[in-house]
Motif scaffolding. Structure first.
Motif, mmCIF file in Angstrom:
data_model
loop_
_atom_site.group_PDB
_atom_site.id
_atom_site.type_symbol
_atom_site.label_atom_id
_atom_site.label_comp_id
_atom_site.label_asym_id
_atom_site.label_seq_id
_atom_site.Cartn_x
_atom_site.Cartn_y
_atom_site.Cartn_z
ATOM 1 N N GLN A 217 0.854 -0.941 -0.198
ATOM 2 C CA GLN A 217 -0.026 0.010 -0.059
ATOM 3 C C GLN A 217 0.827 1.400 0.016
ATOM 4 O O GLN A 217 0.426 2.280 -0.620
ATOM 5 N N ARG A 218 1.982 1.173 0.883
ATOM 6 C CA ARG A 218 3.141 2.561 0.782
ATOM 7 C C ARG A 218 4.270 1.798 0.784
ATOM 8 O O ARG A 218 4.589 1.063 1.685
ATOM 9 N N SER A 219 5.121 2.303 -0.417
ATOM 10 C CA SER A 219 6.489 2.002 -0.195
ATOM 11 C C SER A 219 7.339 2.739 0.611
ATOM 12 O O SER A 219 8.527 2.382 0.891
ATOM 13 N N MET A 220 6.945 3.977 1.040
ATOM 14 C CA MET A 220 7.536 4.795 2.108
ATOM 15 C C MET A 220 6.649 5.176 3.299
ATOM 16 O O MET A 220 5.401 5.693 3.142
ATOM 17 N N VAL A 221 7.119 4.673 4.313
ATOM 18 C CA VAL A 221 6.129 4.910 5.797
ATOM 19 C C VAL A 221 6.962 5.793 6.775
ATOM 20 O O VAL A 221 8.118 5.395 6.873
ATOM 21 N N VAL A 229 3.787 0.666 13.963
ATOM 22 C CA VAL A 229 3.565 1.075 12.246
ATOM 23 C C VAL A 229 3.568 -0.147 11.837
ATOM 24 O O VAL A 229 4.195 -1.343 12.104
ATOM 25 N N GLN A 230 2.536 -0.291 10.874
ATOM 26 C CA GLN A 230 2.153 -1.581 10.139
ATOM 27 C C GLN A 230 2.706 -1.476 8.654
ATOM 28 O O GLN A 230 2.441 -0.464 7.985
ATOM 29 N N LEU A 231 3.610 -2.624 8.252
ATOM 30 C CA LEU A 231 3.876 -2.516 6.780
ATOM 31 C C LEU A 231 3.272 -3.514 6.066
ATOM 32 O O LEU A 231 2.907 -4.744 6.657
ATOM 33 N N THR A 232 2.578 -3.291 4.941
ATOM 34 C CA THR A 232 1.602 -4.431 4.398
ATOM 35 C C THR A 232 2.408 -4.891 3.255
ATOM 36 O O THR A 232 3.342 -4.213 2.388
ATOM 37 N N ALA A 274 -3.271 -16.103 3.210
ATOM 38 C CA ALA A 274 -2.917 -16.895 1.792
ATOM 39 C C ALA A 274 -2.375 -15.899 0.713
ATOM 40 O O ALA A 274 -1.363 -16.072 0.205
ATOM 41 N N ALA A 275 -2.813 -14.645 0.801
ATOM 42 C CA ALA A 275 -2.682 -13.600 -0.122
ATOM 43 C C ALA A 275 -2.131 -12.247 0.452
ATOM 44 O O ALA A 275 -1.767 -11.331 -0.420
ATOM 45 N N TRP A 276 -1.533 -12.376 1.655
ATOM 46 C CA TRP A 276 -1.157 -11.217 2.453
ATOM 47 C C TRP A 276 -0.336 -11.534 3.627
ATOM 48 O O TRP A 276 -0.469 -12.340 4.234
ATOM 49 N N ALA A 277 0.536 -10.466 3.894
ATOM 50 C CA ALA A 277 1.295 -10.503 5.134
ATOM 51 C C ALA A 277 1.476 -9.190 5.663
ATOM 52 O O ALA A 277 2.108 -8.304 4.709
ATOM 53 N N ASN A 278 1.383 -9.016 6.642
ATOM 54 C CA ASN A 278 1.542 -7.482 7.563
ATOM 55 C C ASN A 278 2.669 -7.657 8.595
ATOM 56 O O ASN A 278 2.434 -8.567 9.497
#
Length: 491
Positions: A217-221, A229-232, A274-278
């Motif tokens: 969703q965001r390459s720079m957080v 903070v959550q990285l998606t 299955a299709a994502w990891a945070n």
């Protein structure tokens, strides 16, 4: 058991002659059950082969299809399309046959008064073939599967790869191709074809083998330090499916959830499907947590990874603070009363402000007692003093953490014989401002006016009492001292 030839023999004994007449007996019996019908593909799946069979019986039963057929081949003479055979087959053009057509085969036999029948329905399966790709557990082989279920007769399916793989290997209903897994298969397209006699066009489905495609969703957080903070990371649909998504921290170390859960203080929390990891970074620190984090995934034809940059920002400096009042509350020097005031607004901007104050004290080891101060915690930046001067004081000891609205405080439990220095520092979340200049508490001012007034009043009272007592003595003893009595009272 009764079928056969029977003979009638006659003999004349007088004439010594014989005569014989033979009769052939045939016993008709019907076949068991009823006719059996089926619809099969023929002529490379362009026609229907309608078959009708009824084995057994004597003589063979007569079979005929009742529907007007576009018949081809093996037509035998008979009444209204009847064939005296145990098995009959008729070819029907598939393209000229409507979907869901019902064909009926009638069977008759001389030994049975009523005719028997069977039916067969020709129908086309629904939809297009279903394509899918799978990999073995060790990603050594790729399995391409294609199926088109349903229909009568069943459809035939086959694969065709970029180099003709699978061509000519038609199978009914489903087909599978086994490939060796390697990166050369990346972006290769494979098509599956399905054909049914009732279809005028060949049905198809296709898939392209590709390495995983990851999105974020965001390459720079960016986040202020101390926050979570959550990285998606999101996995796009691709073939074959990828292994689970893996997160690497800013030191390119894999984040393993089981390891994090075993730690007393966790730094990361990993949540995946299955299709994502945070990946959640807890209590971010600007010195250790800033940098690039990597999300990666692999499948049988390759792997990929994408970076997510985390910038942990420091909160702006809070306003400066100065001590406005610092004095012992009494001559006993057990408590210190202090007040302070804010100077300026600090750095301001996003995240700027004031969240509290840190109050500290230290003891002069040169002027005070030489003992060591216990439970000493340095909470503010080092005071920029000369080494020889700094060495004469103990380290700063935190006294209290105060709210942003406070402007005064009383420090208790002071040792009267010690000499203290006190300072206060403004705080904006985790950012410490500049400490106020260290100051030593002043003794309370000496006020002599109440003592003087008290002494004067006390003297006047003593003098008044003494005068009254004197007068009473003179009055009571006037006979003994008449001159003194007359001198004071004139009598």
């Amino acid at each position: 058991m009764h079928t056969g030839t029977y003979a009638c023999l006659a003999q004349n004994t007088y004439l010594n002659t014989r005569s014989m007449k033979t009769i052939s007996l045939t016993v008709y019996y019907p076949p068991e059950g009823s006719p059996s019908c089926s619809v099969l593909p023929a002529m490379n799946y362009s026609s229907l082969n309608l078959t009708c069979s009824w084995p057994g019986g004597l003589p063979s039963p007569s079979l005929r299809w009742t529907r007007d057929l576009l018949t081809q081949g093996w037509l035998m003479p008979g009444d209204e399309g009847a064939w005296p055979e145990k098995y009959v087959s008729v070819l029907q053009s598939g393209s000229q046959t409507s979907n869901n057509t019902l064909f009926t085969c009638l069977g008759s036999h001389p030994a049975v008064n009523a005719s028997s029948q069977c039916t067969a329905r020709a129908w086309s399966p629904f939809g297009d073939p279903l394509c899918s790709a799978y990999a073995t557990s060790d990603n050594q082989y790729l399995l391409l599967s294609c199926s088109l279920k349903g229909g009568s007769p069943s459809a035939v399916v086959w694969w065709e790869g970029p180099k003709g793989e699978g061509r000519g290997q038609e199978l009914v209903t489903s087909n599978m191709v086994v490939l060796h897994s390697n990166s050369t298969q990346n972006r290769k397209a494979y098509s599956c074809y399905a054909k049914h006699p009732l279809d005028t066009l060949t049905r198809t489905c296709s898939l392209t083998l590709e390495a995983p495609v990851l999105l974020t969703q965001r390459s720079m957080v960016s986040v202020f330090e101390g926050s979570d903070v959550q990285l998606t990371c999101i996995l796009q649909a691709n073939y074959p499916p990828a292994d689970q998504i893996v997160w690497l921290n800013n030191r390119r170390q894999e984040v393993i959830q089981e390891v994090q859960e075993a730690l007393a203080t966790r730094k990361y929390v990993l949540r995946r499907a299955a299709a994502w990891a945070n990946l959640t970074v807890l209590q971010t620190d600007g010195k250790t947590d800033s940098g690039q984090y990597w999300c990666s995934a692999n499948n049988a034809v390759g792997g990929t990874e994408i970076p997510v940059t985390l910038l942990v920002k420091r909160y702006p400096l809070p306003p400066n603070v100065t001590l406005a009042r610092l004095v012992y509350s009494s001559q006993q020097r057990r408590q210190v009363e202090l007040e302070w005031q804010i100077d300026g607004v600090g750095e301001g901007g996003e995240g700027g402000g004031l969240t509290g104050f840190i109050l500290e004290r230290r003891i002069s080891t040169a002027l005070g007692r030489k003992g060591v101060v216990k439970d000493v915690t340095t909470t503010a930046p080092a005071d920029p003093e000369e080494p020889e001067k700094r060495s004469s004081f103990s380290p700063w000891q935190q006294v209290a953490v105060l709210g942003a609205v406070e402007r005064g405080y009383t420090i208790a439990n002071m040792t009267p014989t010690d000499t203290y220095q006190i300072r206060i520092t403004a705080v904006n979340h985790r950012t410490l401002g500049h400490p106020s200049p260290p100051e030593t508490p002043a003794d309370p001012p000496f006020n002599a006016y109440p003592a003087v007034i008290g002494a004067a009043i006390g003297g006047m009272l003593i003098a008044a009492i003494a005068t009254i007592l004197l007068f009473m003595y003179i009055i009571r003893n006037r006979n003994n001292n008449p001159r003194l009595h007359d001198l004071l009272f004139g009598m």
